[in-house]
Scaffold this motif. Structure first.
Motif, PDB file in Angstrom:
ATOM      1  N   LEU A 114     -12.672 -16.621   3.857  1.00 56.05           N
ATOM      2  CA  LEU A 114     -12.541 -18.073   3.755  1.00 56.05           C
ATOM      3  C   LEU A 114     -11.506 -18.638   4.725  1.00 56.05           C
ATOM      4  CD1 LEU A 114     -12.649 -18.497  -0.135  1.00 56.05           C
ATOM      5  CD2 LEU A 114     -14.479 -18.964   1.489  1.00 56.05           C
ATOM      6  N   GLY A 115     -10.770 -17.755   5.405  1.00 60.53           N
ATOM      7  CA  GLY A 115      -9.726 -18.228   6.306  1.00 60.53           C
ATOM      8  C   GLY A 115      -8.520 -18.763   5.573  1.00 60.53           C
ATOM      9  N   LEU A 116      -8.252 -18.238   4.369  1.00 58.06           N
ATOM     10  CA  LEU A 116      -7.134 -18.697   3.552  1.00 58.06           C
ATOM     11  C   LEU A 116      -6.041 -17.634   3.502  1.00 58.06           C
ATOM     12  CD1 LEU A 116      -9.109 -20.210   0.534  1.00 58.06           C
ATOM     13  CD2 LEU A 116      -8.110 -21.437   2.464  1.00 58.06           C
ATOM     14  N   PRO A 117      -4.795 -18.038   3.256  1.00 52.44           N
ATOM     15  CA  PRO A 117      -3.721 -17.049   3.125  1.00 52.44           C
ATOM     16  C   PRO A 117      -3.974 -16.134   1.925  1.00 52.44           C
ATOM     17  CG  PRO A 117      -2.828 -19.264   3.420  1.00 52.44           C
ATOM     18  CD  PRO A 117      -4.299 -19.422   3.168  1.00 52.44           C
ATOM     19  N   ILE A 118      -3.593 -14.889   2.071  1.00 54.30           N
ATOM     20  CA  ILE A 118      -3.719 -13.937   0.971  1.00 54.30           C
ATOM     21  C   ILE A 118      -2.667 -14.281  -0.083  1.00 54.30           C
ATOM     22  CG2 ILE A 118      -3.604 -11.500   0.317  1.00 54.30           C
ATOM     23  CD1 ILE A 118      -4.402 -10.810   3.173  1.00 54.30           C
ATOM     24  N   PRO A 119      -3.017 -14.328  -1.372  1.00 54.00           N
ATOM     25  CA  PRO A 119      -2.037 -14.662  -2.418  1.00 54.00           C
ATOM     26  C   PRO A 119      -0.797 -13.779  -2.347  1.00 54.00           C
ATOM     27  CG  PRO A 119      -4.254 -14.658  -3.325  1.00 54.00           C
ATOM     28  CD  PRO A 119      -4.374 -14.146  -1.924  1.00 54.00           C
ATOM     29  N   TYR A 120       0.328 -14.366  -2.638  1.00 44.77           N
ATOM     30  CA  TYR A 120       1.625 -13.695  -2.474  1.00 44.77           C
ATOM     31  C   TYR A 120       1.713 -12.399  -3.275  1.00 44.77           C
ATOM     32  CZ  TYR A 120       6.551 -12.768  -3.497  1.00 44.77           C
ATOM     33  OH  TYR A 120       7.764 -12.166  -3.688  1.00 44.77           O
ATOM     34  N   ALA A 121       1.242 -12.400  -4.519  1.00 45.66           N
ATOM     35  CA  ALA A 121       1.400 -11.240  -5.402  1.00 45.66           C
ATOM     36  C   ALA A 121       0.212 -10.296  -5.347  1.00 45.66           C
ATOM     37  CB  ALA A 121       1.636 -11.702  -6.843  1.00 45.66           C
ATOM     38  N   ASN A 122      -0.649 -10.425  -4.372  1.00 46.45           N
ATOM     39  CA  ASN A 122      -1.809  -9.538  -4.279  1.00 46.45           C
ATOM     40  C   ASN A 122      -1.379  -8.099  -3.984  1.00 46.45           C
ATOM     41  OD1 ASN A 122      -4.657  -8.662  -3.413  1.00 46.45           O
ATOM     42  ND2 ASN A 122      -3.484  -8.413  -1.523  1.00 46.45           N
ATOM     43  N   LEU A 123      -2.079  -7.137  -4.610  1.00 49.04           N
ATOM     44  CA  LEU A 123      -1.833  -5.724  -4.360  1.00 49.04           C
ATOM     45  C   LEU A 123      -3.081  -5.015  -3.840  1.00 49.04           C
ATOM     46  CD1 LEU A 123       0.364  -4.687  -7.427  1.00 49.04           C
ATOM     47  CD2 LEU A 123       1.086  -4.935  -5.052  1.00 49.04           C
ATOM     48  N   GLY A 124      -4.132  -5.770  -3.573  1.00 45.84           N
ATOM     49  CA  GLY A 124      -5.372  -5.174  -3.094  1.00 45.84           C
ATOM     50  C   GLY A 124      -5.369  -5.011  -1.588  1.00 45.84           C
ATOM     51  N   GLN A 184       1.795  -8.905   3.947  1.00 44.20           N
ATOM     52  CA  GLN A 184       1.877  -9.623   2.676  1.00 44.20           C
ATOM     53  C   GLN A 184       2.287  -8.700   1.529  1.00 44.20           C
ATOM     54  OE1 GLN A 184      -1.292  -9.154   0.404  1.00 44.20           O
ATOM     55  NE2 GLN A 184       0.222  -9.632  -1.158  1.00 44.20           N
ATOM     56  N   ILE A 185       1.687  -7.513   1.461  1.00 46.36           N
ATOM     57  CA  ILE A 185       1.999  -6.585   0.372  1.00 46.36           C
ATOM     58  C   ILE A 185       3.423  -6.062   0.500  1.00 46.36           C
ATOM     59  CG2 ILE A 185       1.499  -4.252  -0.481  1.00 46.36           C
ATOM     60  CD1 ILE A 185      -1.387  -4.830  -0.402  1.00 46.36           C
ATOM     61  N   TRP A 186       3.841  -5.731   1.731  1.00 47.75           N
ATOM     62  CA  TRP A 186       5.205  -5.255   1.887  1.00 47.75           C
ATOM     63  C   TRP A 186       6.213  -6.345   1.521  1.00 47.75           C
ATOM     64  CZ3 TRP A 186       8.061  -1.198   1.893  1.00 47.75           C
ATOM     65  CH2 TRP A 186       9.391  -1.291   2.317  1.00 47.75           C
ATOM     66  N   ASN A 187       5.939  -7.572   1.882  1.00 48.46           N
ATOM     67  CA  ASN A 187       6.825  -8.677   1.536  1.00 48.46           C
ATOM     68  C   ASN A 187       6.959  -8.805   0.021  1.00 48.46           C
ATOM     69  OD1 ASN A 187       8.389 -11.127   1.899  1.00 48.46           O
ATOM     70  ND2 ASN A 187       6.543 -12.257   1.325  1.00 48.46           N
ATOM     71  N   TYR A 188       5.831  -8.664  -0.682  1.00 49.44           N
ATOM     72  CA  TYR A 188       5.872  -8.774  -2.145  1.00 49.44           C
ATOM     73  C   TYR A 188       6.639  -7.613  -2.768  1.00 49.44           C
ATOM     74  CZ  TYR A 188       4.397  -8.690  -7.005  1.00 49.44           C
ATOM     75  OH  TYR A 188       4.394  -8.636  -8.375  1.00 49.44           O
ATOM     76  N   THR A 223      10.409  -7.831  -1.914  1.00 50.07           N
ATOM     77  CA  THR A 223      11.059  -8.919  -2.659  1.00 50.07           C
ATOM     78  C   THR A 223      11.197  -8.568  -4.133  1.00 50.07           C
ATOM     79  OG1 THR A 223      10.126 -10.548  -1.119  1.00 50.07           O
ATOM     80  CG2 THR A 223      10.946 -11.369  -3.225  1.00 50.07           C
ATOM     81  N   TYR A 224      10.136  -7.990  -4.706  1.00 46.35           N
ATOM     82  CA  TYR A 224      10.178  -7.590  -6.118  1.00 46.35           C
ATOM     83  C   TYR A 224      11.264  -6.542  -6.347  1.00 46.35           C
ATOM     84  CZ  TYR A 224       8.674  -5.667 -10.606  1.00 46.35           C
ATOM     85  OH  TYR A 224       8.633  -5.230 -11.906  1.00 46.35           O
ATOM     86  N   SER A 225      11.361  -5.566  -5.432  1.00 49.21           N
ATOM     87  CA  SER A 225      12.336  -4.497  -5.594  1.00 49.21           C
ATOM     88  C   SER A 225      13.763  -5.009  -5.483  1.00 49.21           C
ATOM     89  CB  SER A 225      12.080  -3.407  -4.541  1.00 49.21           C
ATOM     90  OG  SER A 225      12.961  -2.326  -4.709  1.00 49.21           O
ATOM     91  N   ARG A 226      13.985  -6.024  -4.640  1.00 47.73           N
ATOM     92  CA  ARG A 226      15.333  -6.547  -4.442  1.00 47.73           C
ATOM     93  C   ARG A 226      15.753  -7.545  -5.512  1.00 47.73           C
ATOM     94  NH1 ARG A 226      15.506  -9.688  -0.759  1.00 47.73           N
ATOM     95  NH2 ARG A 226      13.448  -9.676   0.205  1.00 47.73           N
ATOM     96  N   THR A 227      14.813  -8.291  -6.072  1.00 45.03           N
ATOM     97  CA  THR A 227      15.166  -9.391  -6.979  1.00 45.03           C
ATOM     98  C   THR A 227      14.803  -9.141  -8.438  1.00 45.03           C
ATOM     99  OG1 THR A 227      13.036 -10.478  -6.547  1.00 45.03           O
ATOM    100  CG2 THR A 227      14.892 -11.048  -5.119  1.00 45.03           C
TER     101      THR A 227
END
Length: 329
Positions: free
Chosen positions: A106-116, A158-162, A165-169
């Protein structure tokens, strides 16, 4: 009969959707994804952990304007150390993988919390102008692998960012696993940078194709490892806690048995009991009846629990309707 009618209705709806897609102008790309949330055993049951129950069909239909299929399992680069794992990562599809895949389509950003992990096979061919198509001269494979590499790079970032961030916060993830993921991501990024440089210098197409395949393989390995890390961290069952809860519930039911005798002296006033307990129209007239009704509610809850256990563990007949299974290929 009702299930057969509903299946026929869904067949008509799906036929309409597919015919609409087939009639789409070639300038547009439309797709339909049809899939189930679970599989089913031969006798119609589901909800267990067998292969028949955990695997489900996936049907994807494209319009002519979408071109050919995207990069497939052959995208696994020969230079990757674990080529077998890379090939498996390309061939396996999990339900969570549809989230980034549909986002890319769809040309949309991947959701922030996606793990797929994105599925390159499902991506349509890159959109190009007529002049670009005339210049391509058989470079379709290179264009597809370039598009797949770009999409996988975004997915991996995207997955690494999530996870980072989860691991740090929130809750710190295993340091060894995160370090391994970071190393794999760095290797994939370096391979992708090499592939981009190869294309920019307009080297031979075959060399660029190999470089992009290696980048895609490393990104898929990273996405696969990230998904496995998520499963280990977030899909754990506290077996000891579940056993303790079951024992505590059983002890509570046993402790309530002496209070059941208090119901017997007040069973004569059936009218008042029905009006309060069933219809809720009036309050009980004596404290003894109130106690009896409270105990009655406890009995009701216990009976419901026993029925649930009996239904889940003892009953063997199917919990699904099966129609025309033998006609499905």
């Amino acid at each position: 009969r009702h299930m057969t009618e509903k299946l026929a209705q869904m067949d008509d709806a799906l036929s309409y959707v597919l015919e609409t897609i087939d009639s789409t102008p070639t300038e547009s790309c439309r797709a339909a994804l049809v899939f189930g949330d679970h599989g089913m055993t031969e006798d119609g049951n589901h909800g267990g952990g067998t292969e028949d129950e955990t695997n489900a069909a996936l049907f994807v239909h494209y319009s002519k304007g979408c071109g050919g299929m995207g990069a497939n399992g052959s995208s696994a680069g020969a230079g990757v150390a674990d080529a077998a794992a890379a090939m498996e990562a390309f061939e396996s599809i999990h339900q969570i993988d549809l989230v980034p895949t549909i986002s890319a389509m769809l040309g949309l950003p991947i959701p922030y919390a996606n793990l797929g992990g994105l599925v390159p096979t499902l991506l349509p061919s890159p959109r190009r102008s007529r002049r670009q198509n005339e210049r391509a001269h058989g470079d379709d494979d290179l264009a597809r692998i370039q598009a797949a590499a770009a999409a996988l790079a975004l997915n991996a970032a995207q997955i690494w960012n999530y996870l980072d961030t989860y691991s740090r916060t929130a809750n710190k993830l295993p340091a060894a696993a995160m370090s391994g993921l970071k190393d794999l991501l760095d290797k994939a990024t370096e391979a992708y940078r090499t592939a981009l440089l190869s294309s920019a210098q307009k080297l031979d197409g075959k060399g660029s194709l190999v470089a992009y395949r290696e980048a895609c393989s490393l990104y898929k390995l990273f996405l696969s490892e990230a998904t496995e890390l998520g499963k280990r961290v977030w899909t754990r069952f506290d077996t000891n806690g579940m056993i303790f809860g079951g024992i505590l519930l059983g002890m509570s039911l046993l402790a309530s048995f002496p209070g059941w005798n208090s119901i017997l002296p007040v069973l004569g006033d059936c009218r008042e009991w029905i009006l309060y307990y069933v219809a809720g129209l009036r309050a009980p007239s004596n404290a003894l009846l109130t106690t009896a009704l409270d105990v009655g509610k406890l009995i009701e809850s216990g009976t419901a629990l026993l029925f649930m256990i009996f239904h889940c563990l003892v009953l063997t007949f199917s919990n699904s309707y099966i129609e025309s299974e033998s006609d499905i290929i």
